[in-house]
Scaffold this motif. Structure first.
Motif, PDB file in Angstrom:
ATOM      1  N   ILE A   3     -14.526  10.939 -12.013  1.00  0.00           N
ATOM      2  CA  ILE A   3     -15.131  11.318 -10.738  1.00  0.00           C
ATOM      3  C   ILE A   3     -14.249  12.330 -10.009  1.00  0.00           C
ATOM      4  CG2 ILE A   3     -15.850  10.442  -8.487  1.00  0.00           C
ATOM      5  CD1 ILE A   3     -16.649   7.847  -9.838  1.00  0.00           C
ATOM      6  N   LEU A   4     -12.930  12.104 -10.026  1.00  0.00           N
ATOM      7  CA  LEU A   4     -12.011  13.047  -9.379  1.00  0.00           C
ATOM      8  C   LEU A   4     -12.071  14.405 -10.074  1.00  0.00           C
ATOM      9  CD1 LEU A   4      -8.943  10.715  -8.766  1.00  0.00           C
ATOM     10  CD2 LEU A   4     -10.430  11.702  -7.024  1.00  0.00           C
ATOM     11  N   HIS A   5     -12.096  14.417 -11.393  1.00  0.00           N
ATOM     12  CA  HIS A   5     -12.171  15.683 -12.125  1.00  0.00           C
ATOM     13  C   HIS A   5     -13.469  16.416 -11.804  1.00  0.00           C
ATOM     14  CE1 HIS A   5     -12.954  18.289 -15.653  1.00  0.00           C
ATOM     15  NE2 HIS A   5     -11.625  18.488 -15.595  1.00  0.00           N
ATOM     16  N   ASN A   6     -14.561  15.668 -11.703  1.00  0.00           N
ATOM     17  CA  ASN A   6     -15.849  16.275 -11.348  1.00  0.00           C
ATOM     18  C   ASN A   6     -15.781  16.905  -9.956  1.00  0.00           C
ATOM     19  OD1 ASN A   6     -18.961  16.340 -11.992  1.00  0.00           O
ATOM     20  ND2 ASN A   6     -18.801  15.581  -9.899  1.00  0.00           N
ATOM     21  N   ALA A   7     -15.157  16.183  -8.996  1.00  0.00           N
ATOM     22  CA  ALA A   7     -15.014  16.737  -7.645  1.00  0.00           C
ATOM     23  C   ALA A   7     -14.156  17.985  -7.659  1.00  0.00           C
ATOM     24  CB  ALA A   7     -14.423  15.684  -6.722  1.00  0.00           C
ATOM     25  N   GLY A   8     -13.070  17.977  -8.461  1.00  0.00           N
ATOM     26  CA  GLY A   8     -12.207  19.149  -8.516  1.00  0.00           C
ATOM     27  C   GLY A   8     -12.885  20.357  -9.113  1.00  0.00           C
ATOM     28  N   VAL A   9     -13.808  20.149 -10.069  1.00  0.00           N
ATOM     29  CA  VAL A   9     -14.485  21.264 -10.724  1.00  0.00           C
ATOM     30  C   VAL A   9     -15.533  21.889  -9.818  1.00  0.00           C
ATOM     31  CG1 VAL A   9     -16.034  21.848 -12.624  1.00  0.00           C
ATOM     32  CG2 VAL A   9     -14.028  20.431 -13.042  1.00  0.00           C
ATOM     33  N   PRO A  13     -10.318  19.818   0.597  1.00  0.00           N
ATOM     34  CA  PRO A  13      -9.696  18.515   0.343  1.00  0.00           C
ATOM     35  C   PRO A  13     -10.633  17.581  -0.424  1.00  0.00           C
ATOM     36  CG  PRO A  13     -10.443  18.628   2.610  1.00  0.00           C
ATOM     37  CD  PRO A  13     -10.683  19.992   2.019  1.00  0.00           C
ATOM     38  N   ILE A  14     -10.035  16.627  -1.109  1.00  0.00           N
ATOM     39  CA  ILE A  14     -10.755  15.537  -1.786  1.00  0.00           C
ATOM     40  C   ILE A  14     -10.158  14.242  -1.267  1.00  0.00           C
ATOM     41  CG2 ILE A  14     -11.257  14.413  -3.985  1.00  0.00           C
ATOM     42  CD1 ILE A  14     -11.107  17.122  -5.327  1.00  0.00           C
ATOM     43  N   GLU A  15     -11.029  13.344  -0.812  1.00  0.00           N
ATOM     44  CA  GLU A  15     -10.577  12.119  -0.157  1.00  0.00           C
ATOM     45  C   GLU A  15     -10.933  10.901  -1.003  1.00  0.00           C
ATOM     46  OE1 GLU A  15     -12.710  12.280   3.457  1.00  0.00           O
ATOM     47  OE2 GLU A  15     -11.811  14.172   4.131  1.00  0.00           O
ATOM     48  N   VAL A  16      -9.972   9.968  -1.105  1.00  0.00           N
ATOM     49  CA  VAL A  16     -10.172   8.694  -1.785  1.00  0.00           C
ATOM     50  C   VAL A  16      -9.896   7.587  -0.775  1.00  0.00           C
ATOM     51  CG1 VAL A  16      -9.492   7.172  -3.671  1.00  0.00           C
ATOM     52  CG2 VAL A  16      -9.497   9.659  -4.012  1.00  0.00           C
ATOM     53  N   THR A  17     -10.900   6.741  -0.557  1.00  0.00           N
ATOM     54  CA  THR A  17     -10.784   5.675   0.443  1.00  0.00           C
ATOM     55  C   THR A  17     -11.097   4.339  -0.225  1.00  0.00           C
ATOM     56  OG1 THR A  17     -11.534   7.207   2.149  1.00  0.00           O
ATOM     57  CG2 THR A  17     -11.557   4.857   2.697  1.00  0.00           C
ATOM     58  N   LEU A  42     -14.505   1.704  -3.641  1.00  0.00           N
ATOM     59  CA  LEU A  42     -13.736   2.948  -3.687  1.00  0.00           C
ATOM     60  C   LEU A  42     -14.690   4.108  -3.420  1.00  0.00           C
ATOM     61  CD1 LEU A  42     -11.412   2.462  -6.791  1.00  0.00           C
ATOM     62  CD2 LEU A  42     -10.685   2.784  -4.435  1.00  0.00           C
ATOM     63  N   ILE A  43     -14.310   4.966  -2.475  1.00  0.00           N
ATOM     64  CA  ILE A  43     -15.176   6.083  -2.079  1.00  0.00           C
ATOM     65  C   ILE A  43     -14.414   7.375  -2.336  1.00  0.00           C
ATOM     66  CG2 ILE A  43     -16.438   7.178  -0.204  1.00  0.00           C
ATOM     67  CD1 ILE A  43     -16.643   4.414   1.098  1.00  0.00           C
ATOM     68  N   VAL A  44     -15.043   8.276  -3.087  1.00  0.00           N
ATOM     69  CA  VAL A  44     -14.471   9.598  -3.376  1.00  0.00           C
ATOM     70  C   VAL A  44     -15.392  10.640  -2.763  1.00  0.00           C
ATOM     71  CG1 VAL A  44     -13.788  11.221  -5.167  1.00  0.00           C
ATOM     72  CG2 VAL A  44     -13.435   8.769  -5.527  1.00  0.00           C
ATOM     73  N   GLU A  89     -20.481  12.457  -2.182  1.00  0.00           N
ATOM     74  CA  GLU A  89     -19.730  11.226  -2.003  1.00  0.00           C
ATOM     75  C   GLU A  89     -20.135  10.246  -3.104  1.00  0.00           C
ATOM     76  OE1 GLU A  89     -18.826   9.223   1.988  1.00  0.00           O
ATOM     77  OE2 GLU A  89     -20.415   7.943   1.160  1.00  0.00           O
ATOM     78  N   PHE A  90     -19.117   9.754  -3.828  1.00  0.00           N
ATOM     79  CA  PHE A  90     -19.327   8.771  -4.893  1.00  0.00           C
ATOM     80  C   PHE A  90     -18.708   7.457  -4.463  1.00  0.00           C
ATOM     81  CE2 PHE A  90     -19.767  12.809  -6.938  1.00  0.00           C
ATOM     82  CZ  PHE A  90     -20.711  12.615  -7.934  1.00  0.00           C
ATOM     83  N   SER A  91     -19.452   6.376  -4.663  1.00  0.00           N
ATOM     84  CA  SER A  91     -19.016   5.051  -4.222  1.00  0.00           C
ATOM     85  C   SER A  91     -19.002   4.107  -5.408  1.00  0.00           C
ATOM     86  CB  SER A  91     -19.950   4.512  -3.129  1.00  0.00           C
ATOM     87  OG  SER A  91     -19.617   3.185  -2.795  1.00  0.00           O
ATOM     88  N   ILE A  92     -17.810   3.501  -5.673  1.00  0.00           N
ATOM     89  CA  ILE A  92     -17.646   2.508  -6.728  1.00  0.00           C
ATOM     90  C   ILE A  92     -17.531   1.141  -6.072  1.00  0.00           C
ATOM     91  CG2 ILE A  92     -16.188   1.683  -8.611  1.00  0.00           C
ATOM     92  CD1 ILE A  92     -15.253   4.552  -9.016  1.00  0.00           C
ATOM     93  N   HIS A  93     -18.410   0.215  -6.466  1.00  0.00           N
ATOM     94  CA  HIS A  93     -18.372  -1.132  -5.893  1.00  0.00           C
ATOM     95  C   HIS A  93     -18.121  -2.141  -7.008  1.00  0.00           C
ATOM     96  CE1 HIS A  93     -20.315  -4.932  -4.298  1.00  0.00           C
ATOM     97  NE2 HIS A  93     -19.340  -4.684  -3.447  1.00  0.00           N
TER      98      HIS A  93
END
Length: 882
Positions: free
Chosen positions: A778-784, A791-795, A805-807, A866-870
């Protein structure tokens, strides 16, 4: 103009507004309705009152009759009760509900039991419901109880059921005032059980009640009456809702109308009259045709088919029944279908020796209402035709045969009478009449019986050549012969016609069975359908074809069974209309009647499978019975086509499954075969000491990219092979995020990563490797996809026992409507950067699903994706959740 037609009536709109808002300061009536005493109305009212007290409402007991029931008295404990008002009337102390005391006290809710109660003399109002109306006008809500037999409009029905005249009643208008009517229902068995336990009445009063009013039949009828009355109230409430919501379609009621039709010029008018009546009271209606043992003439069949077609078009339910007694058959259907009103036509003329159909139905209808309508004559009567058709040639031929047979019998008997006597002649005549009844119709048989009796008298009974009979025994014999001949002829004819009717029905059933068997049991469904159509052609004397439905849900251009009947382009247009509208079209219908064939939809409960075309002979007509049989055949053929559709779908699913399995095997093989030479290339690059050459840097970048592709293919192969076995252990979320950032690689180099995890965030149970890889993708997808420098935020958030987890990135976001598709394999939106396989998010979803969680994507309201992992139960200390 169209909008004005749907504009609500101003008076109705004002009434609705007043009803919705209510009169300022006006109270509400909550009514607890039951079928009779003892069902628990007062108990339910007290329970509702106690609940209101628990909610903090000011509740006052005005009057409650416990009738000595302990469980009811217990509910009164702790509630505020106003004492009854007492006074003397004719030197007798009386007490009654203290209306003035309640008005002075002004509670929020007051309980007033037994709404139909008659107040004692000297009260302000003669009836308790008048007290209740005054309380409502004063703005006080009232809870009250009522039995259905005390409703004014139901008194006559109750008297008819129970034989008891009810004198304490309330007008129906007060029920219209009720804000809520709650039906307190209790089975008859339970009520009688309560009666036996002394929970309704005590002592002798209970015994008298069981012997009189509380009979099981009475209670059952009263219960049904209460249910019906409540349903009618619901119907009126629905009508109010319909007006409030501007719904123009009608709502149904519990009434049901029925009209019987036949080959009469007034049949269509009766159908229209019944339709109008049903529309006025918003109820269902049905049209019944009684099929007798004697088949109707072609002209009669055409009139019946036209009338029944009109009924179908107007929305009525068509019912076919059999029987030679029309009145009896109609009443039987009326009772079976719970009809409340039968519509019959007014007879044109009466004969003193025979009751008309309307008279018989009125006489035997019992509790069913009968409406005698004066219908308008059809167009044929107005044009002057009498409907007294000329006798068909076959009937004239039968009379000729009867005359010839009678002449032969007379000749033979004239020659034999000197040797046998005239009594033997009577037996010969009788035998001839019975034989004729097996072959000819009723009219010729009765004529032959009468002529045989007269001929026997004139030619054979002494004195001959006169109708005078000198002997008493001969006169008796003549009378008996006359009666027996006519009775035997009529009876034999009736048996023959019934046999023919049963033979017709058996032939229809056999046709249906053979057609279904041919279509369903054939290995090749197309050959089976061709065989079925051939059977239809042979048994019905028609030409038939089928246009099946194609896999793309369109109608095939090539019919099945094309032979003698080759549909033209115009016929195919009729078939297309039938297929698209799911209605019968073509000949014998009001839709495209110029067609040479009649087209029936092949429709099942779930789908439309094609159309069946039937071309009848030029002089044929489509009567109701034939139409019903063809519709049954069409349904069976549709089910065969649907079965074939399901078989093909299963086969296609199996092929796709094997193809998918082969696809996975190929991916696995290719991934492993590429992995070995790639490892050699990367090892060689690591062995080169000097890396200043730009070509070496490009080779290393390409190798890393190829390694990511191979890893993705292997991971997806593992997910689809269902071999993932998460190994859960206690993990630190900071470590998981760091591993994910490292695995994401250079894709995050041009972005500022913000990680928001509370310092005291507890450990949680998961598979470190799977979660880190899912987050890395998911982080790599956001970076591409996010622009460089954003910015890219991880909460991280704890939700009970679960972890979320929210990206979020600050890029262009996801294409609208594609939020779910981004997790599909090999999905890449338009304008995606070069490189990549479209497997990263699909792998993330597979890993998260293996961990028992879910991942979702959406566009952030501000900007970006916004991607959300539950992960549910992430902080649960129980066993692993596979």
């Amino acid at each position: 103009m169209r909008d004005e037609d749907h504009r609500p009536d101003p008076d109705a709109l004002l009434a609705e507004v007043r009803r919705a808002e209510g009169t300022p300061g006006r109270g509400r009536l909550h009514l607890f309705l039951g079928m009779c005493p003892g069902v628990g109305k007062t108990y339910a009212m007290l329970q509702a009152a106690r609940k209101q007290v628990e909610d903090g409402e000011d509740v006052l007991i005005g009057v409650v009759e416990t009738h000595g029931r302990a469980e009811t008295a217990e509910l009164l404990e702790g509630l505020k009760v106003i004492p009854p008002k007492t006074w003397e009337y004719r030197d007798v102390a009386v007490s009654e509900f203290d209306l003035d005391g309640v008005l002075a006290r002004r509670p929020r809710i007051v309980l007033v039991d037994e709404l139909a109660h008659t107040n004692a003399p000297g009260s302000r109002h003669a009836k308790r419901y008048q007290d209740v109306l005054e309380l409502i006008e004063a703005g006080i809500d009232v809870y009250s109880t009522l039995n259905v037999q005390h409703i004014e409009s139901q008194v006559d029905i109750v008297r008819q059921i129970t034989g008891v005249s009810v004198h304490e009643t309330v007008p129906d208008s007060i029920l219209d005032e009720a804000h809520e009517i709650q039906l307190i229902d209790l089975s008859v068995e339970k009520l009688l059980e309560r009666m036996g336990e002394g929970k309704v009445y005590l002592g002798e009063r209970a015994e008298r009640a069981v012997e009189g009013f509380f009979k099981e039949g009475n209670l059952t009828a009263l219960r049904e009456l209460a249910l019906r009355f409540t349903a009618e109230q619901v119907d009126r409430d629905l009508e109010d809702i319909r007006r409030a919501k501007r719904v123009s379609s009608p709502w149904k009621t519990n009434a049901r109308l029925m009209v019987g039709i036949g080959p009469s010029p007034y049949a269509e008018s009766l159908v229209r009259w019944t339709r109008r009546a049903a529309t006025r009271i918003n109820c269902p209606w049905l049209v019944v045709w009684v099929e007798g043992s004697q088949p109707p003439s072609p002209a009669d069949q055409e009139r019946i088919a036209r009338s029944l077609g009109l009924a179908r078009k107007l929305g009525g339910e068509v019912v076919l029944t059999t029987g030679d007694d029309v009145a009896e058959a109609l009443l039987r259907v009326a009772h079976e279908r719970n009809v409340t009103q039968i519509v019959v036509g007014k007879p044109d003329r009466r004969v003193f020796w025979k009751l008309s159909l309307a008279d018989r139905i009125i006489r035997d209808s019992g509790d069913i209402d009968v409406c005698v309508a004066r219908p308008l004559a059809g167009r044929e009567v107005l044009a002057g035709s009498s409907f007294r058709e000329a006798a068909p040639v076959s009937v004239i031929g039968e009379y000729s045969w009867v005359a010839a047979i009678l002449f032969v019998v007379v000749s033979l008997c004239w020659a034999a009478v000197p040797y046998t006597g005239y009594m033997f002649v009577a037996l010969v005549f009788l035998f001839a009449v019975v034989l004729a009844a097996l072959r000819f119709r009723r009219g010729p048989v009765i004529a032959m019986a009468a002529l045989s009796a007269l001929t026997w008298n004139f030619l054979f009974i002494p004195p001959r050549f006169t109708f005078w009979i000198s002997k008493v025994d001969d006169a008796i014999m003549f009378a008996l012969f006359f009666v027996v001949a006519i009775a035997m002829g009529s009876l034999t004819h009736r048996l023959r016609t019934r046999e023919e009717a049963e033979r017709r029905r058996r032939r229809q059933t056999e046709t249906l069975f053979r057609v279904t068997q041919s279509a369903a049991l054939s290995p090749d469904y197309r050959k089976g359908l061709v065989g079925s159509l051939r059977l239809i052609d042979e048994m019905l004397g028609v030409e038939s074809v089928i246009f099946p439905r194609l896999p793309d849900r369109s109608l095939s251009e090539h019919p099945i069974g094309e032979g003698r009947h080759a549909p033209s382009g115009k016929e195919r247009g009729v078939a297309l209309w039938c297929f698209g509208n799911r209605q019968i079209a073509g000949r014998f219908t009001d839709t495209l009647p110029e067609s040479s064939a009649t087209w029936f939809p092949l429709q099942t409960a779930t789908s439309m499978m094609g159309v069946l075309g039937i071309r009848f002979p030029t002089d044929a007509i489509l009567d109701f019975a034939s139409r019903q049989m063809i519709e049954g055949l069409a349904l069976q053929l549709a089910m065969v086509l649907e079965k074939q559709h399901f078989i093909e779908a299963v086969n296609e699913a199996e092929v796709l499954s094997r193809s998918e399995e082969l696809h996975r095997s190929l991916l696995d093989c290719v991934s492993h075969e590429l992995r070995t030479p790639l490892a050699v290339i990367r090892a060689a690059l690591d062995g080169i000491g000097e890396r200043g050459d730009p070509y070496l840097a490009e080779i290393e970048t390409a190798a890393v990219r190829l390694q990511r592709v191979i890893d993705s293919l292997l991971q997806m192969s593992g997910i689809e092979s269902d071999v993932l076995s998460p190994s859960r252990d206690w993990c630190d979320l900071q470590d998981v995020v760091q591993s994910a950032v490292k695995a994401a690689g250079s894709g995050l180099a041009s972005h500022e990563l913000s990680v928001s995890i509370p310092e005291d965030f507890p450990l949680f149970r998961t598979d470190h490797r799977l979660l880190a890889q899912a987050l890395a993708n998911i982080l790599h997808n956001a970076g591409v996809y996010a622009p460089p420098g954003t910015p890219i935020e991880v909460t991280a958030v704890r939700e009970g026992d679960g972890l979320r987890l929210i990206v979020r990135d600050h890029g262009p976001g996801l294409p609208p409507g594609e939020e779910r598709r981004v997790f599909a394999k090999f999905y890449r939106p338009k304008g995606s950067p070069a490189g990549g396989t479209g497997l990263g998010l699909a792998i993330s979803r597979g890993f998260i699903s293996a961990l028992g969680g879910a991942v979702e994507a959406r566009n952030h309201p501000a900007s970006g994706a916004e991607f959300s992992i539950h992960l549910p139960n992430a902080f649960h200390e129980g066993p692993d959740h596979r």
